[in-house]
Write an enzyme that holds these catalytic residues in place. Structure first.
Site, PDB file in Angstrom:
ATOM      1  N   ASP A 258       7.607  10.778   1.658  1.00 14.39           N
ATOM      2  CA  ASP A 258       7.296   9.730   0.951  1.00 14.39           C
ATOM      3  C   ASP A 258       8.092   8.590   1.168  1.00 14.39           C
ATOM      4  OD1 ASP A 258       5.998   8.847  -1.983  1.00 14.39           O
ATOM      5  OD2 ASP A 258       8.115   8.284  -2.158  1.00 14.39           O
ATOM      6  N   ASN A 266       7.559  -3.114  -2.512  1.00 13.43           N
ATOM      7  CA  ASN A 266       6.301  -3.887  -2.544  1.00 13.43           C
ATOM      8  C   ASN A 266       6.359  -5.048  -3.508  1.00 13.43           C
ATOM      9  OD1 ASN A 266       3.940  -3.663  -1.273  1.00 13.43           O
ATOM     10  ND2 ASN A 266       2.724  -2.644  -2.643  1.00 13.43           N
ATOM     11  N   ASP A 275       2.127  -3.588   3.195  1.00 11.51           N
ATOM     12  CA  ASP A 275       1.261  -2.817   4.369  1.00 11.51           C
ATOM     13  C   ASP A 275       1.955  -2.706   5.642  1.00 11.51           C
ATOM     14  OD1 ASP A 275      -0.419  -2.773   2.242  1.00 11.51           O
ATOM     15  OD2 ASP A 275      -1.796  -4.691   3.102  1.00 11.51           O
ATOM     16  N   GLU A 300       2.013   5.795  -0.801  1.00  7.49           N
ATOM     17  CA  GLU A 300       3.140   5.674   0.407  1.00  7.49           C
ATOM     18  C   GLU A 300       3.294   7.191   0.895  1.00  7.49           C
ATOM     19  OE1 GLU A 300       4.902   5.509  -3.907  1.00  7.49           O
ATOM     20  OE2 GLU A 300       3.058   4.976  -2.881  1.00  7.49           O
TER      21      GLU A 300
END
Length: 397
Positions: A258, A266, A275, A300
């Site tokens: 993770d 983000n 991304d 993620e």
């Protein structure tokens, strides 16, 4: 190196397989000659199936090619334009077909019910207009030449020029894009050239049947990627993970990965940068050693499966991955960079570029005979939770 390897896989291997097919067909000529009545009918079944399936998986270029090849073989077998012999229009049809294949090679797959279909049809008509006009002009030019040998040269040489350019452009795009569909279009051009310059070597029906099988294979490959590949990272998807789990034996280990604070990252830097981070981490994870297979689990989160490995043996490998990701510098470009000149970029690059890092946490679980794959995933997920609770950027088993 990644582009080269992809190009080799998607272009050179299909081309090699095509050459092998041609050689094998000539070697086993006595076998397929006995089946010629069946071979002559195959394109009329395989090409429509290819055209319909191609549309189902958004491979419109292959659908157009399959349809046009069907029309061409109908013409070659004298089922249309009966008053003309097939060789009467050989040169203009050959040149038009070459230009058409090149046009589809540089195009992109579009939805059938859209304005792009009208543009494609107009471009197809334009290719035929150019092909027929070009050959008509050089034919008239050859008639004005008294010397028969010079007339023959003047007739052939102008055709070689557009054909050579078209072939080069098709190959360049196939290598550049490195996809199964583009390599299939390049193979189509190869077969088209082979049939014209080596007439009679192999029956047209046999060559087109081989192309139709190639189309079906490319379409099935495309459908597999749609179902089992993650578009963003290029990794195998969760569906592929569940399918692969059915083939595992009783001895394997699973790692859940993770990205730490990804949602906050983000929100701070935007989804485009997020991304990029996902692709970066996916690229690093795909380099894992020890026979690990990497999958995007969702969001993620990633999953790495190590067949025939115990947890203790893979911990150093995962520790190396964690360290590589944490030490990789991500350079964030200023938004004004896209509209600024190169000189301004050099002057202000140091002030407007920012370097950030991301870290990953990893949880590891080893499969035991009495547990299922889902239970092992849950154990790895619990280990991941402990790694995050203990401060993140660490591996816990």
């Amino acid at each position: 190196m990644a582009v080269i390897s992809r190009s080799f896989y998607y272009l050179f291997i299909p081309a090699l397989m095509t050459i092998v097919f041609i050689v094998a067909s000539q070697y086993f000529i006595d076998i397929w000659r006995d089946w010629m009545p069946v071979v002559r009918k195959l394109p009329f079944y395989l090409l429509p199936i290819s055209a319909i399936l191609a549309l189902q998986f958004n491979c419109s270029r292959l659908s157009f090619l399959a349809t046009l090849l069907l029309v061409y073989i109908v013409y070659e077998q004298g089922l249309i334009l009966e008053h003309l012999q097939p060789r009467d229009l050989a040169e203009p049809i050959f040149l038009s077909g070459t230009l058409l294949i090149t046009f589809l090679a540089i195009s992109k797959d579009r939805a059938l019910l859209s304005v792009h279909t009208a543009k494609t049809l107009a471009s197809i008509i334009l290719c035929f207009i150019i092909g027929f006009t070009w050959t008509m002009l050089i034919t008239k030019a050859s008639l004005l030449t008294d010397n028969q040998q010079l007339a023959s040269i003047s007739l052939l040489t102008p055709i070689y020029v557009p054909v050579g350019i078209a072939s080069a452009v098709t190959c360049i795009y196939a290598i550049w894009r490195a996809s199964g569909i583009d390599s299939t279009i390049a193979v189509t051009l190869f077969i088209w050239l082979f049939n014209y310059y080596q007439p009679g070597e192999l029956p047209l029906a046999l060559l087109i049947s081989m192309l139709a099988v190639t189309y079906l294979f490319a379409i099935l490959t495309q459908s597999y990627h749609l179902a089992y590949r993650d578009d963003l990272t290029g990794l195998s998807s969760r569906r592929a993970l569940n399918t692969m789990a059915l083939s595992l034996n009783s001895h394997y280990s699973v790692a859940m990965v993770d990205i730490d604070h990804f949602k906050k990252f983000n929100d701070t830097y935007g989804h485009d940068v997020g991304d990029q981070v996902l692709r970066l981490v996916a690229g690093k994870l795909s380099l894992v050693k020890g026979g690990g297979k990497v999958y995007r689990y969702g969001g993620e989160e990633f999953t790495i499966v190590f067949p025939n490995k115990d947890a203790e043996s893979i911990l150093p490998l995962l520790e190396n991955l964690r360290s590589e990701v944490s030490h990789y510098n991500i350079v964030l470009r200023h938004e004004q960079r896209k509209t600024s000149s190169k000189s301004n970029r050099k002057d202000s690059a140091a002030n407007k570029s920012k370097t950030v890092n991301v870290t990953i946490s990893i949880g590891v679980a080893e499969h035991h005979g009495e547990s299922t794959f889902d239970q092992t995933i849950k154990l790895a997920d619990k280990a991941l939770y402990i790694a995050k609770k203990n401060g993140r950027n660490r591996v816990h088993a």
